[in-house]
Design a protein around this motif. Structure first.
Motif, PDB file in Angstrom:
ATOM      1  N   ALA A  54       0.801  -1.219   0.000  1.00 11.18           N
ATOM      2  CA  ALA A  54       0.000   0.000   0.000  1.00 11.18           C
ATOM      3  C   ALA A  54       0.835   1.271   0.000  1.00 11.18           C
ATOM      4  O   ALA A  54       0.278   2.370  -0.081  1.00 11.18           O
ATOM      5  N   ALA A  55       2.157   1.140   0.093  1.00 10.74           N
ATOM      6  CA  ALA A  55       2.992   2.313   0.340  1.00 10.74           C
ATOM      7  C   ALA A  55       3.657   2.859  -0.916  1.00 10.74           C
ATOM      8  O   ALA A  55       4.117   2.103  -1.782  1.00 10.74           O
ATOM      9  N   ASP A  56       3.740   4.176  -0.983  1.00 10.86           N
ATOM     10  CA  ASP A  56       4.569   4.848  -1.983  1.00 10.86           C
ATOM     11  C   ASP A  56       5.999   4.995  -1.471  1.00 10.86           C
ATOM     12  O   ASP A  56       6.949   5.035  -2.244  1.00 10.86           O
ATOM     13  N   VAL A  57       6.126   5.124  -0.125  1.00 15.27           N
ATOM     14  CA  VAL A  57       7.414   5.315   0.532  1.00 15.27           C
ATOM     15  C   VAL A  57       7.514   4.343   1.694  1.00 15.27           C
ATOM     16  O   VAL A  57       6.548   4.163   2.445  1.00 15.27           O
ATOM     17  N   VAL A  58       8.667   3.692   1.843  1.00 15.09           N
ATOM     18  CA  VAL A  58       8.924   2.810   2.983  1.00 15.09           C
ATOM     19  C   VAL A  58      10.122   3.368   3.742  1.00 15.09           C
ATOM     20  O   VAL A  58      11.187   3.592   3.154  1.00 15.09           O
ATOM     21  N   LEU A  59       9.944   3.594   5.039  1.00 14.96           N
ATOM     22  CA  LEU A  59      11.036   4.047   5.899  1.00 14.96           C
ATOM     23  C   LEU A  59      11.520   2.882   6.745  1.00 14.96           C
ATOM     24  O   LEU A  59      10.736   2.268   7.475  1.00 14.96           O
ATOM     25  N   SER A  60      12.800   2.581   6.666  1.00 13.87           N
ATOM     26  CA  SER A  60      13.406   1.544   7.498  1.00 13.87           C
ATOM     27  C   SER A  60      14.052   2.219   8.696  1.00 13.87           C
ATOM     28  O   SER A  60      15.005   2.992   8.547  1.00 13.87           O
ATOM     29  N   VAL A  61      13.505   1.935   9.896  1.00 10.20           N
ATOM     30  CA  VAL A  61      14.003   2.535  11.138  1.00 10.20           C
ATOM     31  C   VAL A  61      14.163   1.404  12.148  1.00 10.20           C
ATOM     32  O   VAL A  61      13.287   1.135  12.965  1.00 10.20           O
ATOM     33  N   VAL A  62      15.299   0.712  12.080  1.00  8.40           N
ATOM     34  CA  VAL A  62      15.524  -0.480  12.894  1.00  8.40           C
ATOM     35  C   VAL A  62      16.925  -0.433  13.502  1.00  8.40           C
ATOM     36  O   VAL A  62      17.758   0.384  13.096  1.00  8.40           O
ATOM     37  N   PRO A  63      17.222  -1.296  14.484  1.00 10.74           N
ATOM     38  CA  PRO A  63      18.595  -1.371  14.982  1.00 10.74           C
ATOM     39  C   PRO A  63      19.562  -1.671  13.840  1.00 10.74           C
ATOM     40  O   PRO A  63      19.204  -2.382  12.886  1.00 10.74           O
ATOM     41  N   PRO A  64      20.776  -1.150  13.893  1.00 13.40           N
ATOM     42  CA  PRO A  64      21.694  -1.287  12.755  1.00 13.40           C
ATOM     43  C   PRO A  64      21.969  -2.725  12.353  1.00 13.40           C
ATOM     44  O   PRO A  64      22.174  -3.005  11.168  1.00 13.40           O
ATOM     45  N   GLY A  65      21.941  -3.634  13.315  1.00 15.21           N
ATOM     46  CA  GLY A  65      22.191  -5.028  12.984  1.00 15.21           C
ATOM     47  C   GLY A  65      21.087  -5.679  12.176  1.00 15.21           C
ATOM     48  O   GLY A  65      21.273  -6.778  11.632  1.00 15.21           O
ATOM     49  N   GLU A  66      19.939  -5.025  12.069  1.00 12.78           N
ATOM     50  CA  GLU A  66      18.798  -5.581  11.339  1.00 12.78           C
ATOM     51  C   GLU A  66      18.602  -4.948   9.965  1.00 12.78           C
ATOM     52  O   GLU A  66      17.724  -5.353   9.210  1.00 12.78           O
TER      53      GLU A  66
END
Length: 292
Positions: A54-66
């Motif tokens: 459903a997204a036009d934009v995806v933001l990845s905001v996770v711990p760096p190891g992931e």
């Protein structure tokens, strides 16, 4: 917009973008009750596939190891749905790791991003939150309305924002690790008060809020471990010794195993006694016996 994932930072970003007019989706399947609570106000869906579709934009905001694993999961979800969202990686990773994130995304366009400051919450009275962005489509992310976020587009390619994050984080989190080690040694020697009195003119904010600052840092120590190693890799790529931040990773690894390392940031926010924090972190100084 899809947020992966709605932790403290991701949920605060998402709520602000929702206030700015975006529909913000997130998936909390399999996540902790804390994450579910933090995601309040977002449009929750059953799976990452549904969010990405459903997204036009995806933001990845996770711990760096992931970051790498999440990039692969986003690519698979996009491929399954036949969509090509713009992906912004906002994680604390080195430019080299970000390049691997780009490879893991396959053909999806990538914006490099780094966050400086606390989660941009409505009730926050703390310092401003900036979002640094780089890459050919960085302006598209910067144009998204958010009432409590300062977007800054950097000149340079994908990787510039990550390089900035590695430099600023080395100071912020490296300074916290130095204070941990220095105050622990001073406390074991019985000179903590004198030490803090001596350094207060140079570090007034850090000394004034030492207990709460170290406790909050300790609650995030598990993710700082990988971040320090990302910084070490960044500095090695610049021709600098990597040993300094490899050692910082060891400090945070030990802190992560302490009683304070087991707290959530919300729990750590109520801890303010600096001496108690230093004792709970359990960092004995070489040459001094443990306290009894």
């Amino acid at each position: 917009m899809a947020i992966v994932s709605p932790g403290a930072m991701g949920s605060a970003l998402g709520r602000g973008y929702a206030e700015g007019g975006a529909r913000v989706l997130a998936c909390v399947a399999g996540r902790s009750q804390r994450t579910r609570a933090l995601a309040d106000g977002l449009d929750l869906v059953d799976s990452l596939d549904a969010a990405v579709k459903a997204a036009d934009v995806v933001l990845s905001v996770v711990p760096p190891g992931e970051a790498l694993a999440v990039a692969g999961a986003i690519r698979r979800s996009a491929a399954a749905a036949g969509v090509t969202p713009l992906v912004a990686d906002l994680n604390a990773v080195s430019p080299a790791t970000l390049a691997r994130v780009g490879q893991a995304l396959g053909g999806l366009d990538l914006v490099d991003g780094s966050i400086s400051g606390p989660p941009p919450r409505a009730a926050s009275t703390r310092a401003r939150t900036r979002l640094y962005l780089s890459g050919p489509r960085a302006g598209e992310i910067a144009a998204l309305a958010h009432p409590r976020l300062e977007p800054r587009v950097l000149a340079g390619p994908v990787g510039a924002a990550s390089a900035l994050k590695m430099s600023t984080a080395s100071l912020y989190k490296g300074l916290a690790a130095l204070f941990l080690q220095a105050t622990a040694a001073a406390q074991r020697a019985g000179v903590l008060d004198a030490m803090l009195d001596d350094v207060a003119p140079t570090f007034p904010a850090q000394v004034a809020e030492l207990g709460s600052w170290l406790a909050l840092s300790a609650s995030k120590a598990d993710r700082y471990v990988t971040e320090m190693r990302e910084i070490a890799a960044t500095q090695a790529a610049a021709g600098l010794p990597s040993e300094l931040f490899e050692a910082m990773a060891v400090v945070w690894e030990r802190v992560a195993g302490s009683p304070l390392g087991a707290l959530s940031p919300e729990q750590a926010a109520g801890v303010t006694d600096a001496a108690a924090v230093i004792r709970a972190l359990g960092l004995p100084a070489a040459g001094f016996p443990p306290e009894t």
